[in-house]
Each structure stands twice: as C-alpha cells, then as structure tokens.
Design a protein around this motif. Sequence first.
Motif, PDB file in Angstrom:
ATOM      1  N   THR A  63       0.848  -1.179   0.000  1.00 15.88           N
ATOM      2  CA  THR A  63       0.000   0.000   0.000  1.00 15.88           C
ATOM      3  C   THR A  63       0.887   1.233   0.000  1.00 15.88           C
ATOM      4  OG1 THR A  63      -1.855   1.100   1.104  1.00 15.88           O
ATOM      5  CG2 THR A  63      -0.144   0.133   2.509  1.00 15.88           C
ATOM      6  N   ARG A  64       0.266   2.363  -0.104  1.00 21.33           N
ATOM      7  CA  ARG A  64       0.999   3.624  -0.078  1.00 21.33           C
ATOM      8  C   ARG A  64       0.124   4.649   0.624  1.00 21.33           C
ATOM      9  NH1 ARG A  64       2.726   5.714  -5.721  1.00 21.33           N
ATOM     10  NH2 ARG A  64       4.536   4.392  -5.327  1.00 21.33           N
ATOM     11  N   GLY A  65       0.662   5.237   1.641  1.00 22.73           N
ATOM     12  CA  GLY A  65      -0.094   6.246   2.362  1.00 22.73           C
ATOM     13  C   GLY A  65      -0.315   7.495   1.516  1.00 22.73           C
ATOM     14  N   ALA A  66      -1.492   8.085   1.667  1.00 23.53           N
ATOM     15  CA  ALA A  66      -1.795   9.296   0.916  1.00 23.53           C
ATOM     16  C   ALA A  66      -0.901  10.433   1.394  1.00 23.53           C
ATOM     17  CB  ALA A  66      -3.261   9.671   1.090  1.00 23.53           C
ATOM     18  N   GLY A  67      -0.458  11.226   0.454  1.00 24.64           N
ATOM     19  CA  GLY A  67       0.390  12.359   0.812  1.00 24.64           C
ATOM     20  C   GLY A  67       0.633  13.245  -0.391  1.00 24.64           C
ATOM     21  N   TRP A  68       0.678  14.538  -0.154  1.00 22.78           N
ATOM     22  CA  TRP A  68       0.903  15.509  -1.223  1.00 22.78           C
ATOM     23  C   TRP A  68       2.231  16.209  -0.997  1.00 22.78           C
ATOM     24  CZ3 TRP A  68      -4.521  18.245  -0.654  1.00 22.78           C
ATOM     25  CH2 TRP A  68      -5.517  17.333  -1.050  1.00 22.78           C
ATOM     26  N   GLU A  69       2.891  16.502  -2.095  1.00 25.32           N
ATOM     27  CA  GLU A  69       4.066  17.359  -2.037  1.00 25.32           C
ATOM     28  C   GLU A  69       3.610  18.799  -1.754  1.00 25.32           C
ATOM     29  OE1 GLU A  69       7.156  16.342  -2.105  1.00 25.32           O
ATOM     30  OE2 GLU A  69       6.499  14.263  -2.348  1.00 25.32           O
ATOM     31  N   PHE A  75     -13.188  16.264  -6.558  1.00 17.03           N
ATOM     32  CA  PHE A  75     -13.032  15.233  -5.533  1.00 17.03           C
ATOM     33  C   PHE A  75     -11.622  14.649  -5.521  1.00 17.03           C
ATOM     34  CE2 PHE A  75     -17.698  14.896  -6.523  1.00 17.03           C
ATOM     35  CZ  PHE A  75     -18.099  15.572  -5.391  1.00 17.03           C
ATOM     36  N   ALA A  76     -10.795  15.047  -6.489  1.00 16.07           N
ATOM     37  CA  ALA A  76      -9.382  14.652  -6.433  1.00 16.07           C
ATOM     38  C   ALA A  76      -8.688  15.264  -5.230  1.00 16.07           C
ATOM     39  CB  ALA A  76      -8.668  15.081  -7.715  1.00 16.07           C
ATOM     40  N   LEU A  77      -9.295  16.300  -4.632  1.00 18.04           N
ATOM     41  CA  LEU A  77      -8.701  16.983  -3.480  1.00 18.04           C
ATOM     42  C   LEU A  77      -9.031  16.315  -2.151  1.00 18.04           C
ATOM     43  CD1 LEU A  77      -9.367  20.660  -4.613  1.00 18.04           C
ATOM     44  CD2 LEU A  77      -7.170  19.458  -4.589  1.00 18.04           C
ATOM     45  N   ARG A  78      -9.608  15.126  -2.207  1.00 18.26           N
ATOM     46  CA  ARG A  78      -9.803  14.375  -0.963  1.00 18.26           C
ATOM     47  C   ARG A  78      -8.445  14.108  -0.312  1.00 18.26           C
ATOM     48  NH1 ARG A  78     -14.254  10.904   0.054  1.00 18.26           N
ATOM     49  NH2 ARG A  78     -12.740   9.476   0.935  1.00 18.26           N
ATOM     50  N   PRO A  79      -8.348  14.179   1.011  1.00 23.96           N
ATOM     51  CA  PRO A  79      -7.047  13.990   1.659  1.00 23.96           C
ATOM     52  C   PRO A  79      -6.505  12.569   1.585  1.00 23.96           C
ATOM     53  CG  PRO A  79      -8.794  14.220   3.303  1.00 23.96           C
ATOM     54  CD  PRO A  79      -9.412  14.542   1.971  1.00 23.96           C
ATOM     55  N   ASP A  80      -7.345  11.581   1.232  1.00 23.75           N
ATOM     56  CA  ASP A  80      -6.849  10.209   1.169  1.00 23.75           C
ATOM     57  C   ASP A  80      -6.421   9.806  -0.231  1.00 23.75           C
ATOM     58  OD1 ASP A  80      -9.335  10.175   0.019  1.00 23.75           O
ATOM     59  OD2 ASP A  80     -10.093   8.436   1.099  1.00 23.75           O
ATOM     60  N   LYS A  81      -6.290  10.768  -1.139  1.00 26.63           N
ATOM     61  CA  LYS A  81      -5.834  10.478  -2.493  1.00 26.63           C
ATOM     62  C   LYS A  81      -4.431  11.024  -2.710  1.00 26.63           C
ATOM     63  CE  LYS A  81     -10.381  10.296  -4.737  1.00 26.63           C
ATOM     64  NZ  LYS A  81     -11.258  10.873  -5.778  1.00 26.63           N
ATOM     65  N   SER A  82      -3.721  10.389  -3.608  1.00 24.82           N
ATOM     66  CA  SER A  82      -2.398  10.844  -4.031  1.00 24.82           C
ATOM     67  C   SER A  82      -2.450  11.169  -5.516  1.00 24.82           C
ATOM     68  CB  SER A  82      -1.334   9.772  -3.756  1.00 24.82           C
ATOM     69  OG  SER A  82      -1.285   9.443  -2.377  1.00 24.82           O
ATOM     70  N   PHE A  83      -1.390  11.806  -6.011  1.00 24.21           N
ATOM     71  CA  PHE A  83      -1.348  12.227  -7.406  1.00 24.21           C
ATOM     72  C   PHE A  83      -0.152  11.607  -8.112  1.00 24.21           C
ATOM     73  CE2 PHE A  83      -3.019  16.315  -5.346  1.00 24.21           C
ATOM     74  CZ  PHE A  83      -4.326  15.889  -5.422  1.00 24.21           C
ATOM     75  N   PHE A  95     -15.807   7.932  -2.126  1.00 22.56           N
ATOM     76  CA  PHE A  95     -14.423   7.993  -2.569  1.00 22.56           C
ATOM     77  C   PHE A  95     -14.345   8.739  -3.899  1.00 22.56           C
ATOM     78  CE2 PHE A  95     -11.188   6.058  -5.381  1.00 22.56           C
ATOM     79  CZ  PHE A  95     -10.048   6.514  -4.735  1.00 22.56           C
ATOM     80  N   SER A  96     -15.136   8.313  -4.849  1.00 20.07           N
ATOM     81  CA  SER A  96     -15.093   8.934  -6.164  1.00 20.07           C
ATOM     82  C   SER A  96     -15.991  10.156  -6.258  1.00 20.07           C
ATOM     83  CB  SER A  96     -15.504   7.914  -7.239  1.00 20.07           C
ATOM     84  OG  SER A  96     -16.796   7.396  -6.954  1.00 20.07           O
ATOM     85  N   MET A  97     -17.042  10.236  -5.432  1.00 15.97           N
ATOM     86  CA  MET A  97     -18.027  11.304  -5.573  1.00 15.97           C
ATOM     87  C   MET A  97     -18.353  11.965  -4.242  1.00 15.97           C
ATOM     88  SD  MET A  97     -20.580   9.505  -8.300  1.00 15.97           S
ATOM     89  CE  MET A  97     -19.911   8.749  -9.789  1.00 15.97           C
ATOM     90  N   ALA A  98     -17.392  12.043  -3.361  1.00 13.18           N
ATOM     91  CA  ALA A  98     -17.604  12.704  -2.075  1.00 13.18           C
ATOM     92  C   ALA A  98     -16.297  13.314  -1.611  1.00 13.18           C
ATOM     93  CB  ALA A  98     -18.139  11.733  -1.032  1.00 13.18           C
ATOM     94  N   LEU A  99     -16.386  14.463  -0.939  1.00 12.75           N
ATOM     95  CA  LEU A  99     -15.205  15.168  -0.466  1.00 12.75           C
ATOM     96  C   LEU A  99     -14.811  14.739   0.943  1.00 12.75           C
ATOM     97  CD1 LEU A  99     -13.361  17.361  -1.635  1.00 12.75           C
ATOM     98  CD2 LEU A  99     -14.768  19.071  -0.481  1.00 12.75           C
ATOM     99  N   SER A 100     -15.778  14.248   1.715  1.00 10.70           N
ATOM    100  CA  SER A 100     -15.547  13.763   3.085  1.00 10.70           C
ATOM    101  C   SER A 100     -14.970  14.827   4.013  1.00 10.70           C
ATOM    102  CB  SER A 100     -14.649  12.522   3.076  1.00 10.70           C
ATOM    103  OG  SER A 100     -15.391  11.398   2.672  1.00 10.70           O
ATOM    104  N   LEU A 127     -17.068  12.030   9.066  1.00 11.05           N
ATOM    105  CA  LEU A 127     -16.989  13.291   8.354  1.00 11.05           C
ATOM    106  C   LEU A 127     -16.012  14.218   9.058  1.00 11.05           C
ATOM    107  CD1 LEU A 127     -18.201  15.131   6.114  1.00 11.05           C
ATOM    108  CD2 LEU A 127     -19.820  15.922   7.828  1.00 11.05           C
ATOM    109  N   ALA A 128     -15.070  14.736   8.289  1.00 11.58           N
ATOM    110  CA  ALA A 128     -14.073  15.639   8.855  1.00 11.58           C
ATOM    111  C   ALA A 128     -14.700  17.001   9.128  1.00 11.58           C
ATOM    112  CB  ALA A 128     -12.888  15.789   7.900  1.00 11.58           C
ATOM    113  N   GLU A 129     -14.289  17.594  10.227  1.00 11.68           N
ATOM    114  CA  GLU A 129     -14.786  18.915  10.599  1.00 11.68           C
ATOM    115  C   GLU A 129     -13.590  19.843  10.813  1.00 11.68           C
ATOM    116  OE1 GLU A 129     -18.197  19.078  13.368  1.00 11.68           O
ATOM    117  OE2 GLU A 129     -17.760  16.976  13.672  1.00 11.68           O
ATOM    118  N   PRO A 130     -12.989  20.328   9.723  1.00 14.30           N
ATOM    119  CA  PRO A 130     -11.806  21.165   9.877  1.00 14.30           C
ATOM    120  C   PRO A 130     -12.127  22.506  10.505  1.00 14.30           C
ATOM    121  CG  PRO A 130     -12.547  21.177   7.610  1.00 14.30           C
ATOM    122  CD  PRO A 130     -13.398  20.180   8.332  1.00 14.30           C
TER     123      PRO A 130
END
Length: 548
Positions: free
Chosen positions: A203-209, A232-240, A380-385, A543-546
């Motif tokens: 696996t690979r943990g999600a993380g952004w540069e 939705f690509a900006l979800r925190p559990d996705k990588s690029f 995952f594909s259609m939610a920002l969470s 649901l995250a509550e930033p």
Amino acid sequence: MARCVQVVGLFDAVTAILPSWHQRMAALAHLMPTAGMVTARAALAVVGLLLVYLGAGLRRGKRRAWQLTTVLCAFSVVLHLAKATPASALVAAVLLVVLVVERDRFYARGDLRNRWRALGACAGFLGAGFVLGFAEIALRAGQVTGGAGPARWAEHVALGMVGVSGPVHFDHAIAATTVDLTTGAFGLLGLAAGAVVLLRPGTRGAGWEPDDEQQMRTLLTRHGDGDSLGYFALRPDKSFIWAPSRRAAVAYRVVNGVSLASGDPVGIPSAWPEAITAWLADCDAHGWTPAVLACGTAGGTAYQRFGLDAIELGDEAILDVQGFTLQGRNMRTVRQAVARVRRAGYTCEVVRRSDLDDAALAEARHCAVAFRQDSVERGFSMALSRFGSSADGDCVLVLCRDGEGRMRGLLQFVPWGDTGLSLDLMRGDRSAENGVTELMIVSAVEAAAGLGVAKISLNFAVLRSVLARAEQLGAGPVVRIWARLLRAMSGLWQIDSLYKANAKYQPSWQPRFLCFPSGRDLPRIAVAALSAEAFLPSRRRRLAEPAP
C-alpha cells in the motif's frame, strides 16, 4: 508461468493426500523412517497450497513471490523424493529451472513493512508451537525413557517443528505422535503465515508534495469543466501521479494491492496520456492492479487506449439550469412537494462557503454530523468527506430552515469548473416535513443563475440503464430479473432509491465507467472499491470537521 506454478501447486496438494504405493514406501524404509515420509507428505500439501497462492503474485511480477516460489520449488523436489515420487520431483525441477531462467521478468517491489510483519507472524507461530510442544513433553515426563532432561526436550521440539525426529523417546507411541503433530503443525503454520504476510498487497499512504494542492486547484480552475468529479481529487486520502509536464495528473489511492483511480485525469486532455503512462508505470513497478472508478466517456476512452477494458457502471444525473422547470406532468411530484414544504414555512439560503459567517458555519457543521443517518461517511469517487473547510471557499451550501428558524437540512456542492456544481453532501432532519430535499434541490437551481452556474450534477445511479429498461414496455425476462435483483440489493446500497430520487427531476444522464485490466481482476477491484467507498467495515470513517 503463474498458471504453471499454480497447476503444479494444486497437483502437489492433491497428491500429498493420496495414498502412496506400498512398494515405494517399503523401498525407502531403510533410508528414511516412516515418520519422515509422513512429514514429507504433510509439508508437500502446505507447499502446494502456497504455490497456488503465490501464482497471483507471480502474475503481477512480484519479486518476492518469485523468490518464495523458487525456494518452495526446490523444497518440493526434496519432498517428492522423500515421498518416493521421482516423476513429480522431475516436474518441480523443470519448473525451478524455468523460474531461474526467467528471473528478470519479476521486478515489482514489495512493501518493506511486510518483512517485519512476516517475521513477527512466523515467530509468533513458532514460539507458540515451541511452548506447547515443550509443555506436552513436560506433562508426559513420566513416560520419557532414557532420562532425557529439559535441554533434550527443547531439542526435540525444535527438530519436530522442521519435521525431523528428536532425541526424546516415550513409552507409548501415542505420546510421541501427539508431540510430533503439535510441533509439526505449528512449524508448517509458521512457514505458511510468514509467506502469506510477506506477500500481502502493498500500500501507499496518501500524501501531497508542498505544491501539489495548489497546482491541482490551478488545473481544476483552468480545465475542470470536463468532469464533474474533478474536484473530488482533493480528498485527503488520495495521491497524485503527475505527467512529466505537470499539466495533468491521475488521482488515486492504493487499496489492498489495487491502485484505484477515480474520475477522469485532471488537467489538459492533451497531457492525459503522459499522466496515464506514469500511473500505469507506477502500478507495474509495485505489482498493483490498476483500476479506474466512475470515469466519464472521455476518460474511459483515454484509459482504453492504454489497454484497460471498460464497462458501464451507472449514470450521473445532470440538471441544465436554463432548461429546468417545475411545470409539466412529469414534474408534478416535485412541484407538489416543494409547494407543501413552503406552505409549512420552510425556506432555503443558498450561499458560497466563503460568504458564510462563523456562527452559521458552526451551526451547519453541527447539523451535518447530527443529521447523518449512518455512523460512517461513505464516498471515494463522488464525495469530499469534509465540510466547511476554508480551502473550499467556492463550495455552495444550501441551508434549509423551518418556520422557527431551526436548520432542518443542508446540501454542499463542490465546484465543477467555472459554470457547474457537483453535489457532494446531502443531509436532512428525519423529523422534518417530507419534501425538504426537493426544496433544497429546487432552491439551488433557482439560485444557480445568480451564482454563474449553468449545470448541476446530482447523485450517481448505479446500473441505471437496467432499471430504466425494465420499466419500458416489452422489457425481456432477463432485464426484469436483473432489475429485481438490483431492487433487492437496494436495501443495502440504495440502488433503486437513488435512481428514483434522481429521475424525478428529469435530468440528462451521463454514463460513468469502470476500467480494469482483465475480467479475472474484477473480484479484487470490487472489494477494493467497496472498501474505498466505506461499504466494508475496515475502511469506515467519519466526516471531517476542519477548523475555519
């Protein structure tokens, strides 16, 4: 090669439990004790099952799978000779030679963390077997002949775990057999557990540069009109995975050895092939199975050019703001629901997240959690969470209040390029008047023009075309049976209810596709997708509550 290994493994497992020829066992009786031949048969069964398991890793080019397979093939040659089956030993030897010759084809890297996990699993079973075996000998100390002490007991247990008879002898054969079965079983379990854990999907943990998020937002602003799921690509559990030119990227997440992308690639379409090539190369380097969840027609066509197959997953409901109207027979249900709720004193406020004051935002956050009907946040594909983040200032919120000013429902829409919105979050108080959802949707459409919005994406209807065809005159029996099955499953996944909830707004339907390498990968991809969407308990989240 993977299939050959699996066939040989299955053959080993089956022949290990079949009776051997009495003549062969008698011929080896003066070379090897009977207990050794029995141990060889048991070990061969475990080796055969492990080879079947390792075939999946070989097919994905896993280097560790090749290493273990090579060792097990060499071990099986010895076991077949001990079992007096030289023809089978020759087959295993030929397979071993082929594996050595083709070793350069297996280069996919494994997860480094699995080494220590495998060592821990193997040590755990071996340690438990050693303790149990030692305890069994201690409990039968009165039956031990020759006056062997604890040091001999430990030696006997250690040898028994590798299938070799130890120095301790008992008065009764049943005692010796019991100890041998315990130590041998735990030795085989330790080997099997270590191999299985070592080959667990990486696996690979999600993380952004540092610059990834800003560059992704820039691409969405410039080229985000094509795909309603782009934000939705900006979800925190996705990588690029970026194209070398940084003009396009694939957003993905690794789940159980599946690199699961979602939606179309983000960025300028001419750079999509570069991003897809980089993503597939990353999958190949790690032995991950590539899959794309809910891509559009343009994205599915691009992925198909790189060898992925595509099947229709369902349809997305799109509302044209300019052409939307509550008039007409087809809109009667929605029109009546909206009129009833408005007569009850309900009103809606449609506002950008950045224009909402702190008190109203705090109230909306509280209601977003309080109105949730399940204990998990799916998507995952259609939610920002996440809800109410300051980074999502362009999101549009619809806040519904009753006649007393209490919030009874809310919607969150994410940007879809410059002129569109895509539904992300829908919450409603179950004690509120029936029709709150219809009022919020209609209010969003009515306010869209003032916000510069021309199109709105609603929920996704899985396999909508099947349900729609089943309602048509002359629908065949196969379609009707398939539709009944989907409706029966709707209790778990709201398949039929989501379709009907969307269809009453008379939207246009845009197909969404699932892309995958081959049909045999679909079960693994389905499990990974359900896990990512939080339909499996192991991937449930809240649901995250930033903070503002």
